[in-house]
Design a protein around this motif. Structure first.
Motif, mmCIF file in Angstrom:
data_model
loop_
_atom_site.group_PDB
_atom_site.id
_atom_site.type_symbol
_atom_site.label_atom_id
_atom_site.label_comp_id
_atom_site.label_asym_id
_atom_site.label_seq_id
_atom_site.Cartn_x
_atom_site.Cartn_y
_atom_site.Cartn_z
ATOM 1 N N THR A 1 -9.647 -4.976 -11.583
ATOM 2 C CA THR A 1 -8.113 -4.826 -11.178
ATOM 3 C C THR A 1 -7.502 -5.080 -12.362
ATOM 4 O O THR A 1 -7.825 -5.320 -13.435
ATOM 5 C CB THR A 1 -7.682 -5.922 -10.232
ATOM 6 O OG1 THR A 1 -6.583 -6.066 -9.650
ATOM 7 C CG2 THR A 1 -7.946 -7.421 -10.984
ATOM 8 N N ALA B 1 -5.619 -0.584 -1.530
ATOM 9 C CA ALA B 1 -4.692 -1.269 -1.527
ATOM 10 C C ALA B 1 -4.230 -1.781 -0.133
ATOM 11 O O ALA B 1 -4.810 -1.145 0.673
ATOM 12 C CB ALA B 1 -3.425 -0.318 -2.163
ATOM 13 N N HIS C 1 1.649 -8.029 -9.822
ATOM 14 C CA HIS C 1 1.729 -7.257 -8.683
ATOM 15 C C HIS C 1 3.108 -6.667 -8.532
ATOM 16 O O HIS C 1 3.970 -6.954 -8.525
ATOM 17 C CB HIS C 1 1.551 -8.246 -7.397
ATOM 18 C CG HIS C 1 1.344 -7.457 -6.207
ATOM 19 N ND1 HIS C 1 1.341 -6.112 -6.115
ATOM 20 C CD2 HIS C 1 0.869 -7.844 -5.103
ATOM 21 C CE1 HIS C 1 1.026 -5.801 -4.958
ATOM 22 N NE2 HIS C 1 0.657 -6.809 -4.124
ATOM 23 N N SER D 1 0.637 -1.188 0.042
ATOM 24 C CA SER D 1 0.049 0.107 -0.045
ATOM 25 C C SER D 1 0.847 1.104 -0.076
ATOM 26 O O SER D 1 0.206 2.434 0.275
ATOM 27 C CB SER D 1 -1.105 0.148 1.167
ATOM 28 O OG SER D 1 -0.155 -0.215 2.426
ATOM 29 N N GLY E 1 -0.484 0.633 -5.982
ATOM 30 C CA GLY E 1 -1.781 1.563 -5.868
ATOM 31 C C GLY E 1 -1.582 2.800 -6.813
ATOM 32 O O GLY E 1 -2.991 2.974 -7.260
ATOM 33 N N HIS F 1 -7.579 -4.285 -4.886
ATOM 34 C CA HIS F 1 -6.200 -4.633 -4.592
ATOM 35 C C HIS F 1 -5.779 -6.212 -5.429
ATOM 36 O O HIS F 1 -4.828 -6.161 -5.925
ATOM 37 C CB HIS F 1 -5.847 -4.511 -3.292
ATOM 38 C CG HIS F 1 -4.444 -4.996 -2.892
ATOM 39 N ND1 HIS F 1 -3.140 -4.112 -3.384
ATOM 40 C CD2 HIS F 1 -3.874 -6.073 -2.617
ATOM 41 C CE1 HIS F 1 -2.191 -4.598 -2.967
ATOM 42 N NE2 HIS F 1 -2.277 -5.763 -2.262
#
Length: 399
Positions: free
Chosen positions: A334, A385, A341, A158, A347, A306
Motif C-alpha cells: 500500500t 479501494a 489517505h 473508492s 484509488g 486500500h
C-alpha cells in the motif's frame, strides 16, 4: 473483458511529486511524507503537497480571473489533467469524456463560505457554483476544451476507481473512444480533520525525529504516523493527504499502453455500522472474485491494498484476501504509510503505484512489513479501494 482497454498515461499531483520519475524515486525510499500542522489548536499529522508544487498550483490559480475563485480540489484536478492528456498525446484531440470524482469536494471553500455566512448572515455570490461536486469535471472540461461527456461523483474513498470503472463502461459501450478518469481531494481543513477525530480513526502517533537507519523491522513502524498494513497495531493510525490523479483510457493496445485493464470488480455490502465493513470484508471478497473472473488466484502477483491505516479496515481487507486467495497470498503493499489517505484520489494513486511496479518490475514495499514473498516477475497487479457505505472496487492490471 472482450474489448481491451489501455491506460495510455497517468499523471498525479501528491506529496510524492508531480512526475512519474520523481514519484518512482520517492517510492524507493523508506521516508514518509508527513508533517505536523496546527488544526483547531492541535498539531495533526498530514501529508501536504511540497512547497514547489504548491507554488505551481498558486500560479495556476492566478493565471486567470476565473480560476482565482476555485477550490484546491478543482485546481489539483486541472493541474493533473493537463499533464495526463499531454503524456497521452491528446493535445490536438478534444473528443474525449471526463469522469473525475471527489469524496469531500470543495472543502476549503465550503468551510470558508459557511463561516462567512454564520458571521454575516449572507451567502457569497459564488458560494453555490464553486462548491458543487460537478464543479471539478466541468472546470477540467473547460480548461481542456473537451467535447465529450463530463461527469463528477462521490462514492467516498473508492471514488477514483469508480471513475475508472465508469470510463471503461463508456468505452466498451461504443459511446466514447477516449476517457479521462480520476479523483481529486484537498481535505486538509479544520472541519475535515475534526470529522476524522470524531470517528476516532486518526493517528495519535507523537512527534518524533524520523530516522530508521538503526531501527529493526519489527520496531520501525513506531516512526511512521500512519501504520497501514501493520496488522499488529492496536491503535488506529489514519493520516490525511492531498492529491489528484488522472488516467487516460483508450480502446485497444498500442505502443502508448502502460497497462491493460484486464479485470474489474465491484460490490456493496449491507452495513452493520455506518463507517465500517464486515470483519471479513464481504464486499472485497465479491469485488476481487469478480475482477479475477476465470483467472486462477495464483496468477496475481501483487495486491495494492486500500489499507487506510485503521485497525479494523486493514484487518478486514486482509481477511478477505485470505478467503479469496487461500494459501496463495500475493505480495501485499500500500502507499498510505507514505502519502496518507487521499480519500477520493486514493484509488488512482494506487493504480499509479501498480503501473510503476509493472513497468519497473520491482515491488514497492512497506518498510515495517516483510512477511510477504516477493514475486520473481510482476505481470498482474490487483488494486483495491473501498469507502464509507461498503462500496468496494477491485481493478486488475496487466502488461
Amino acid at each position: 473483458m472482450s474489448t481491451p482497454i489501455s491506460i495510455t498515461s497517468i499523471a498525479s499531483i501528491s506529496p510524492l511529486g508531480a512526475s512519474l520519475k520523481e514519484i518512482g524515486k520517492a517510492y524507493r525510499t523508506s521516508d514518509h511524507h508527513f508533517r505536523q500542522k496546527e488544526f483547531n489548536g492541535n498539531l495533526e499529522w498530514v501529508a501536504p503537497l511540497s512547497e514547489e508544487i504548491r507554488a505551481e498550483v498558486t500560479q495556476l490559480k492566478q493565471s486567470t480571473a476565473h480560476y482565482k475563485m476555485l477550490d484546491d480540489s478543482v485546481l489539483f484536478a486541472i493541474y493533473a489533467a493537463r499533464k495526463a492528456i499531454i503524456d497521452a498525446d491528446w493535445q490536438s484531440e478534444n473528443d474525449f469524456g471526463i469522469n473525475i470524482g471527489s469524496s469531500r469536494g470543495a472543502t476549503t471553500l465550503f468551510e470558508k463560505y459557511h463561516e462567512d455566512f454564520i458571521t454575516h448572515k449572507k451567502a457569497a455570490t459564488l458560494a453555490s457554483p464553486t462548491t458543487t461536486l460537478g464543479n471539478i469535471s466541468s472546470w477540467v472540461a473547460h480548461d481542456l476544451n473537451s467535447r465529450g461527456p463530463e461527469i463528477s461523483h462521490s462514492i467516498t474513498c473508492s471514488t477514483a476507481l469508480h471513475s475508472l470503472l465508469n470510463g471503461v463502461a463508456w468505452l466498451r459501450s461504443g459511446m466514447a473512444e477516449r476517457f479521462l478518469v480520476g479523483g481529486s481531494e484537498a481535505p486538509l481543513t479544520p472541519f475535515t480533520l475534526a470529522q476524522m477525530r470524531a470517528l476516532k480513526i486518526y493517528s495519535s502517533v507523537p512527534s518524533a525525529p524520523f530516522n530508521d537507519q538503526d531501527i529493526e523491522v519489527g520496531e520501525r513502524s513506531q516512526s511512521y504516523p500512519c501504520r497501514a498494513l501493520d496488522f499488529s497495531k492496536t491503535q488506529n493510525a489514519m493520516v490525511l493527504g492531498e492529491a489528484a490523479s488522472m488516467a487516460c483510457l483508450e480502446k485497444g493496445v498500442s505502443e502508448k499502453t502502460l497497462a491493460v485493464v484486464e479485470g474489474l470488480g465491484y460490490a456493496t455490502e449491507i452495513l452493520e455500522h455506518n463507517v465500517s465493513i464486515s470483519t471479513d470484508a464481504k464486499c472485497f471478497q465479491r469485488s476481487m472474485a469478480m475482477a479475477l473472473g476465470k483467472l486462477r488466484p495464483e496468477e496475481i502477483d501483487v495486491v495494492v491494498m486500500h489499507a487506510p491505516g485503521t485497525v479494523k479496515g486493514d484487518r478486514s481487507e486482509f481477511t478477505a484476501i485470505q478467503k479469496v486467495f487461500c494459501n496463495k497470498i500475493p505480495f501485499l503493499t500500500t502507499n498510505k504509510w507514505k502519502v496518507g489517505h487521499t480519500f477520493g484520489a486514493s484509488g488512482l494513486l494506487s493504480i499509479e503505484m501498480a503501473i510503476l511496479m509493472l513497468q519497473q518490475q520491482e515491488v514497492i514495499k512497506v518498510p515495517y512489513t516483510d512477511e510477504f514473498q516477493t514475486p520473481s516477475k510482476i505481470k498482474k497487479v490487483m488494486v483495491n479501494a473501498v469507502g464509507f457505505g461498503g462500496n468496494a472496487v477491485s481493478v486488475l492490471l496487466s502488461i
